[in-house]
Design a protein around this motif. Structure first.
Motif, PDB file in Angstrom:
ATOM      1  N   MET A   1       0.824  -1.192   0.000  1.00  0.00           N
ATOM      2  CA  MET A   1       0.000   0.000   0.000  1.00  0.00           C
ATOM      3  C   MET A   1       0.865   1.251   0.000  1.00  0.00           C
ATOM      4  N   PHE A   2       1.969   1.199   0.730  1.00  0.00           N
ATOM      5  CA  PHE A   2       2.841   2.362   0.787  1.00  0.00           C
ATOM      6  C   PHE A   2       3.396   2.682  -0.599  1.00  0.00           C
ATOM      7  N   ASN A   3       3.890   1.666  -1.295  1.00  0.00           N
ATOM      8  CA  ASN A   3       4.423   1.885  -2.644  1.00  0.00           C
ATOM      9  C   ASN A   3       3.351   2.422  -3.575  1.00  0.00           C
ATOM     10  N   ASP A   4       2.130   1.936  -3.438  1.00  0.00           N
ATOM     11  CA  ASP A   4       1.024   2.426  -4.267  1.00  0.00           C
ATOM     12  C   ASP A   4       0.783   3.917  -3.992  1.00  0.00           C
ATOM     13  N   HIS A   5       0.877   4.319  -2.737  1.00  0.00           N
ATOM     14  CA  HIS A   5       0.709   5.737  -2.400  1.00  0.00           C
ATOM     15  C   HIS A   5       1.855   6.586  -2.930  1.00  0.00           C
ATOM     16  N   LEU A   6       3.042   6.038  -2.928  1.00  0.00           N
ATOM     17  CA  LEU A   6       4.170   6.787  -3.485  1.00  0.00           C
ATOM     18  C   LEU A   6       3.965   7.039  -4.979  1.00  0.00           C
ATOM     19  N   ARG A   7       3.348   6.083  -5.676  1.00  0.00           N
ATOM     20  CA  ARG A   7       3.104   6.233  -7.115  1.00  0.00           C
ATOM     21  C   ARG A   7       1.902   7.121  -7.414  1.00  0.00           C
ATOM     22  N   HIS A   8       0.829   6.974  -6.641  1.00  0.00           N
ATOM     23  CA  HIS A   8      -0.445   7.614  -6.991  1.00  0.00           C
ATOM     24  C   HIS A   8      -0.958   8.606  -5.966  1.00  0.00           C
ATOM     25  N   GLY A   9      -0.302   8.703  -4.844  1.00  0.00           N
ATOM     26  CA  GLY A   9      -0.828   9.550  -3.794  1.00  0.00           C
ATOM     27  C   GLY A   9       0.220  10.460  -3.214  1.00  0.00           C
ATOM     28  N   MET A  10      -0.012  10.812  -1.988  1.00  0.00           N
ATOM     29  CA  MET A  10       0.848  11.751  -1.294  1.00  0.00           C
ATOM     30  C   MET A  10       1.071  11.186   0.111  1.00  0.00           C
ATOM     31  N   VAL A  11       2.327  11.039   0.512  1.00  0.00           N
ATOM     32  CA  VAL A  11       2.662  10.547   1.839  1.00  0.00           C
ATOM     33  C   VAL A  11       3.309  11.693   2.597  1.00  0.00           C
ATOM     34  N   LEU A  12       2.738  12.047   3.739  1.00  0.00           N
ATOM     35  CA  LEU A  12       3.265  13.137   4.559  1.00  0.00           C
ATOM     36  C   LEU A  12       3.528  12.610   5.963  1.00  0.00           C
ATOM     37  N   GLY A  13       4.606  13.065   6.563  1.00  0.00           N
ATOM     38  CA  GLY A  13       4.903  12.645   7.919  1.00  0.00           C
ATOM     39  C   GLY A  13       6.183  13.272   8.402  1.00  0.00           C
ATOM     40  N   THR A  14       6.666  12.758   9.508  1.00  0.00           N
ATOM     41  CA  THR A  14       7.891  13.266  10.100  1.00  0.00           C
ATOM     42  C   THR A  14       9.081  12.467   9.579  1.00  0.00           C
ATOM     43  N   PRO A  15      10.279  13.051   9.608  1.00  0.00           N
ATOM     44  CA  PRO A  15      11.468  12.359   9.080  1.00  0.00           C
ATOM     45  C   PRO A  15      11.731  11.004   9.736  1.00  0.00           C
ATOM     46  N   GLY A  16      11.439  10.869  11.013  1.00  0.00           N
ATOM     47  CA  GLY A  16      11.664   9.613  11.712  1.00  0.00           C
ATOM     48  C   GLY A  16      10.472   8.675  11.679  1.00  0.00           C
ATOM     49  N   CYS A  17       9.474   8.985  10.874  1.00  0.00           N
ATOM     50  CA  CYS A  17       8.245   8.178  10.746  1.00  0.00           C
ATOM     51  C   CYS A  17       7.495   8.024  12.068  1.00  0.00           C
ATOM     52  N   GLU A  18       7.566   9.056  12.919  1.00  0.00           N
ATOM     53  CA  GLU A  18       6.753   9.029  14.135  1.00  0.00           C
ATOM     54  C   GLU A  18       5.277   9.134  13.777  1.00  0.00           C
ATOM     55  N   VAL A  19       4.991   9.829  12.683  1.00  0.00           N
ATOM     56  CA  VAL A  19       3.630   9.948  12.164  1.00  0.00           C
ATOM     57  C   VAL A  19       3.705   9.884  10.639  1.00  0.00           C
ATOM     58  N   VAL A  20       2.729   9.207  10.056  1.00  0.00           N
ATOM     59  CA  VAL A  20       2.632   9.111   8.598  1.00  0.00           C
ATOM     60  C   VAL A  20       1.165   9.252   8.215  1.00  0.00           C
ATOM     61  N   THR A  21       0.910  10.080   7.214  1.00  0.00           N
ATOM     62  CA  THR A  21      -0.434  10.164   6.629  1.00  0.00           C
ATOM     63  C   THR A  21      -0.316   9.837   5.151  1.00  0.00           C
ATOM     64  N   MET A  22      -1.308   9.129   4.643  1.00  0.00           N
ATOM     65  CA  MET A  22      -1.348   8.754   3.232  1.00  0.00           C
ATOM     66  C   MET A  22      -2.606   9.346   2.618  1.00  0.00           C
ATOM     67  N   TRP A  23      -2.404  10.200   1.636  1.00  0.00           N
ATOM     68  CA  TRP A  23      -3.487  10.936   0.990  1.00  0.00           C
ATOM     69  C   TRP A  23      -3.638  10.506  -0.455  1.00  0.00           C
ATOM     70  N   ARG A  24      -4.872  10.512  -0.925  1.00  0.00           N
ATOM     71  CA  ARG A  24      -5.157  10.358  -2.356  1.00  0.00           C
ATOM     72  C   ARG A  24      -5.578  11.729  -2.854  1.00  0.00           C
ATOM     73  N   PRO A  25      -4.822  12.310  -3.792  1.00  0.00           N
ATOM     74  CA  PRO A  25      -5.205  13.608  -4.333  1.00  0.00           C
ATOM     75  C   PRO A  25      -6.308  13.465  -5.372  1.00  0.00           C
ATOM     76  N   PRO A  26      -6.876  14.563  -5.825  1.00  0.00           N
ATOM     77  CA  PRO A  26      -7.922  14.511  -6.846  1.00  0.00           C
ATOM     78  C   PRO A  26      -7.461  13.680  -8.042  1.00  0.00           C
ATOM     79  N   GLY A  27      -8.369  12.899  -8.557  1.00  0.00           N
ATOM     80  CA  GLY A  27      -8.066  12.044  -9.698  1.00  0.00           C
ATOM     81  C   GLY A  27      -7.663  10.640  -9.311  1.00  0.00           C
ATOM     82  N   SER A  28      -7.378  10.407  -8.023  1.00  0.00           N
ATOM     83  CA  SER A  28      -7.001   9.060  -7.595  1.00  0.00           C
ATOM     84  C   SER A  28      -7.725   8.631  -6.315  1.00  0.00           C
ATOM     85  N   VAL A  29      -8.751   9.371  -5.944  1.00  0.00           N
ATOM     86  CA  VAL A  29      -9.476   9.083  -4.699  1.00  0.00           C
ATOM     87  C   VAL A  29     -10.031   7.662  -4.698  1.00  0.00           C
TER      88      VAL A  29
END
Length: 150
Positions: A1-29
């Motif tokens: 799922m993470f790799n799929d988000h890297l290709r089609h979405g947006m992954v936001l979080g902290t450098p040490g991965c204390e928090v990670v959010t995975m977003w689908r932008p418009p067109g890939s929801v």
């Protein structure tokens, strides 16, 4: 799922991965990676016989998201247990909401954790659907946040 988000979405979080959010932008929801035989083997390895329940939940989530692609979808958010309660989740979610606001688009999410409903409300989301995967299945809340005009 993470790799799929890297290709089609947006992954936001902290450098040490204390928090990670995975977003689908418009067109890939509503896009989903195809369930290939290798992916199925990985999912069965992770979930065992629960893979069928997970697939059913995924289908129901898709049915309960608002139709259309002109929105940002917070598909997943997680905070390492030893870092919870410090506001990191809210910071990462706000970063994604800033992207939605810059695009003048709403944001949408679903949660199966009732205690998260208040957290998301504090971030401007409102419940639009309250539903169960099956008659006695887990309860979910679909929430949306309108565009904030600055």
């Amino acid at each position: 799922m993470f790799n799929d988000h890297l290709r089609h979405g947006m992954v936001l979080g902290t450098p040490g991965c204390e928090v990670v959010t995975m977003w689908r932008p418009p067109g890939s929801v509503h896009d989903h990676a195809p369930l290939t035989p290798p992916a199925l083997v990985r999912f069965v390895g992770m979930l065992g016989t629960a893979v069928l329940r997970a697939e059913r939940a995924d289908r129901m989530i898709g049915r309960n998201l608002p139709k259309g692609e002109q929105q940002f979808y917070l598909r997943m958010a997680g905070v390492r247990p030893d870092r919870q309660g410090r506001g990191l989740g809210g910071l990462a979610i706000r970063a994604g909401l800033s992207e939605a606001d810059a695009a003048a688009l709403p944001a949408v999410l679903e949660t199966a954790t009732e205690s998260n409903v208040g957290l998301y409300r504090a971030l401007g989301f409102e419940v639009i659907r309250d539903w169960h995967v099956a008659r006695n299945g887990p309860r979910f809340w679909t929430m949306t946040r309108p565009v904030l005009i600055k």
